[in-house]
Design an enzyme around this catalytic site. Sequence first.
Site, PDB file in Angstrom:
ATOM      1  N   CYS A   1      45.377  41.451  25.589  1.00 22.06           N
ATOM      2  CA  CYS A   1      45.427  40.652  24.368  1.00 22.06           C
ATOM      3  C   CYS A   1      46.537  41.042  23.387  1.00 22.06           C
ATOM      4  CB  CYS A   1      44.070  40.568  23.682  1.00 22.06           C
ATOM      5  SG  CYS A   1      42.948  41.922  23.997  1.00 22.06           S
TER       6      CYS A   1
ATOM      7  N   ARG B   1      41.427  51.092  33.102  1.00 18.64           N
ATOM      8  CA  ARG B   1      40.390  51.498  32.155  1.00 18.64           C
ATOM      9  C   ARG B   1      39.780  52.797  32.660  1.00 18.64           C
ATOM     10  NH1 ARG B   1      37.537  45.639  30.733  1.00 18.64           N
ATOM     11  NH2 ARG B   1      39.503  44.681  30.107  1.00 18.64           N
TER      12      ARG B   1
ATOM     13  N   GLN C   1      42.717  40.964  35.756  1.00 20.02           N
ATOM     14  CA  GLN C   1      41.922  39.845  35.263  1.00 20.02           C
ATOM     15  C   GLN C   1      42.744  38.572  35.364  1.00 20.02           C
ATOM     16  OE1 GLN C   1      41.075  41.296  31.276  1.00 20.02           O
ATOM     17  NE2 GLN C   1      38.951  41.534  31.848  1.00 20.02           N
TER      18      GLN C   1
ATOM     19  N   ASP D   1      43.472  36.489  33.222  1.00 24.26           N
ATOM     20  CA  ASP D   1      43.334  36.483  31.776  1.00 24.26           C
ATOM     21  C   ASP D   1      44.138  35.358  31.131  1.00 24.26           C
ATOM     22  OD1 ASP D   1      42.356  37.523  29.469  1.00 24.26           O
ATOM     23  OD2 ASP D   1      43.467  39.416  29.574  1.00 24.26           O
TER      24      ASP D   1
ATOM     25  N   HIS E   1      45.053  33.937  26.890  1.00 22.14           N
ATOM     26  CA  HIS E   1      44.791  33.927  25.454  1.00 22.14           C
ATOM     27  C   HIS E   1      45.254  32.603  24.908  1.00 22.14           C
ATOM     28  CE1 HIS E   1      44.732  38.092  26.703  1.00 22.14           C
ATOM     29  NE2 HIS E   1      43.774  38.194  25.799  1.00 22.14           N
TER      30      HIS E   1
ATOM     31  N   LYS F   1      31.132  36.750  22.205  1.00 25.88           N
ATOM     32  CA  LYS F   1      31.599  36.224  23.486  1.00 25.88           C
ATOM     33  C   LYS F   1      30.470  35.587  24.270  1.00 25.88           C
ATOM     34  CE  LYS F   1      30.915  40.607  25.897  1.00 25.88           C
ATOM     35  NZ  LYS F   1      31.434  41.512  26.908  1.00 25.88           N
TER      36      LYS F   1
ATOM     37  N   HIS G   1      39.940  34.474  24.070  1.00 25.54           N
ATOM     38  CA  HIS G   1      40.245  35.279  25.250  1.00 25.54           C
ATOM     39  C   HIS G   1      39.324  34.753  26.341  1.00 25.54           C
ATOM     40  CE1 HIS G   1      41.539  38.911  22.652  1.00 25.54           C
ATOM     41  NE2 HIS G   1      41.046  38.029  21.813  1.00 25.54           N
TER      42      HIS G   1
END
Length: 665
Positions: free
Chosen positions: A354, A383, A401, A403, A405, A485, A531
């Site tokens: 992000c 992570r 991911q 992912d 945004h 979320k 996100h």
Amino acid sequence: MSEIRVQIRHDEGEARARNVTEGTTAADVLGGDRSVIAARVDGTLRDLSHPVQDGNLVEPVLASSEDGLAIIRHSCAHVMAQAVQELFPSARLGIGPPIKDGFYYDFDVDRPFAPEDLVRIEERMRAIVQTRQLFARREVSDEQAREELATEPYKLELIGLKGATASHDDMMSVEVGADTLTIYDNIDPANGQVAWKDLCRGPHLPSTRHIPAFKLMRSAAAYWRGSEKNPQLQRIYGTAWESKGSLANYLHLLAEAEKRDHRKIGKDLELFHFDPTAPGMPYWLPKGLRVLNNLLAFWREEHEERGYQEISTPLVNNKRLWEISGHWDHYRDNMFIIDNDDEEPSYALKPMNCPSAMIVFNLKTRSYRDLPLRLSDCDPLHRNERSGTLHGLLRVQKLQQDDAHIFITPDQIHEEFQRIFDIADRFYKIFDLDYKFRLGTRPESYIGDAETWESAEATLLSILDARTGGDYEVENGGGAFYGPKIDILMSDALGRPWQMGTIQLDFQLPRRFGCVYTDEHGQRQTPVVIHRVIYGALERFLGIYIEHTAGAFPLWLAPVQVSIIPVAPEYVEYAHKVADALHHAKVSVELDARNETLGMRVRVAQQQKVPLMLVLGAREAQSGTVSVRRRGERTLTTMDLGLFVDRVASAVRARVDVELPPDAG
RNA sequence: GCCGCCUUAGCUCAGUCGGUCAGAGCGGCUCACUCGUAAUGAGCAGGUCCGGGGUUCGACUCCCCGAGGCGGCUCCA
């Protein structure tokens, strides 16, 4: 004695009225059917010994029903606790609720249970079941309960929490409800003595002989009342069923589920490897990477079509970035930090994409006309997870991911969420996966102000209600530190839930990064950011999908789509010709010309879950055809080579199963 | 991070109450067979018994420390 009138209803049918004398129990009313192990009186589960009242509606609870099984399991937990305290007199009781497929009970013991202990405990339990102890309910005052349970510190703590627990923690409320405390005595019918007792709401079985089948499964530590700050108790898990057949069936299902374990299949099919030098960070082997790339290719097509623009951003950033985003304060424990002793400042591997998206947004002045701006980013993330939490592909330390945004104006929230839900529907339908939603609200550690959070949560709630009609869970405190979320959950082969996709609403990061756009009145505004991931982590998605399919991927995803098996060496040349034709048509082929029997090579292809096998011999070589065998089927189809190549190649492109002509021999 | 258990050949696993017992099946390689839809036969090669310390005349085996894994708890995509 005075008469009272009750209604009796079997099997959701018509209720029938019956007059009985006062003091009549539910058992009397329901008759002597042994499969009835409890009663539902005016909708509340009760012991069979419960005296019915005038006007009650009484329904039987069958041993095999969901409620019945829970009662069997709860009573079995009591029997286990009794056995444990008989064998380990110093063991103190925690809680012992029924759970899905079984039960557990927590104990504070001098030393953890060893596997041999479970064998002994199980033997003792069988002895207790044999004695046919009665479960007898008794209401007690708080003082009386405290006195009787003076040696059980955890039970005393629960008594002190009475009322407060019911709304907060289902497991705790099994022991004490909001009302009067009750103790269940286990009475030995041989001498009428109380053999054991426990603080418990019930209801319970009439006697221990109503536990037909049970088995202790494993022991493990668990924190008292689920908090790491509390001492660890030793938990024993068991399973219990209304019949020996059901128990055997359950154990069989477990064994079958274990065969679907993605870690085993990943090894068997050579998809990935975990090396001790990189815990939780998968090595993708050629076949596994091919599947992963196929997943990503599909994803990119679908998202480019929907106006997403992909970016790629640095894997390592200066800690300044993480300070701005808030990760340094709220996520540092989960980050791999690169700390050069002599150099300030530190760097860290990115755990999320992000902040990078914020930087890209800020590269230009943005207008409301640019919104929604959908920036996707599938870079690898790292992570640093606490040890002991890793689990094959389902919990890794290096992940990718799918992912994105999405920068939007506040009034675009609703529509953009609908678009995202539509994408999720499309994906999960293609993969034939079941899922459910969960709303995560503000966590303890968060940024921003409470008001913004509340309105964001309200927005998500209304979207979820509209989308699901109320079919979702709420996890209080389950949000990300920057916003609430909606998570999408799926289960692995053993039914354990995993968080997959997630859609998060964020008012904080754009503010922190000073993101602005010019609105239609020429005013500078802060965009809202969504996100979102659909697969979630690709690693986890593939892990779940492997368990879902047991490694038998659909044609378009399969690492090897066609396996070619020449009958004998003289046909290898033709086999190469077929392989080349498929290869040129972008179909993934493997030629198995090993010096093995035909049956052996078919078997291997079958075990490797290859969707299509071609057996080639004199007939095929002569006529320019292929003999096709589908994975898992015995019927064969013979067809022209060119036709087969076209069919397979177009099925792979369209991501559908291939259509073959009806059996031609 | 916490608790317990586990780690022997590429894979799946036997095994030694401390002493020529380091083994099997599958897989690999070689040879023979030349095969029509889920295991052809024979032979050969292959191990730092997870790593490091300790106890002992002697450790794969017992003890301690560590790593990784498994099952949970906690935490999360």
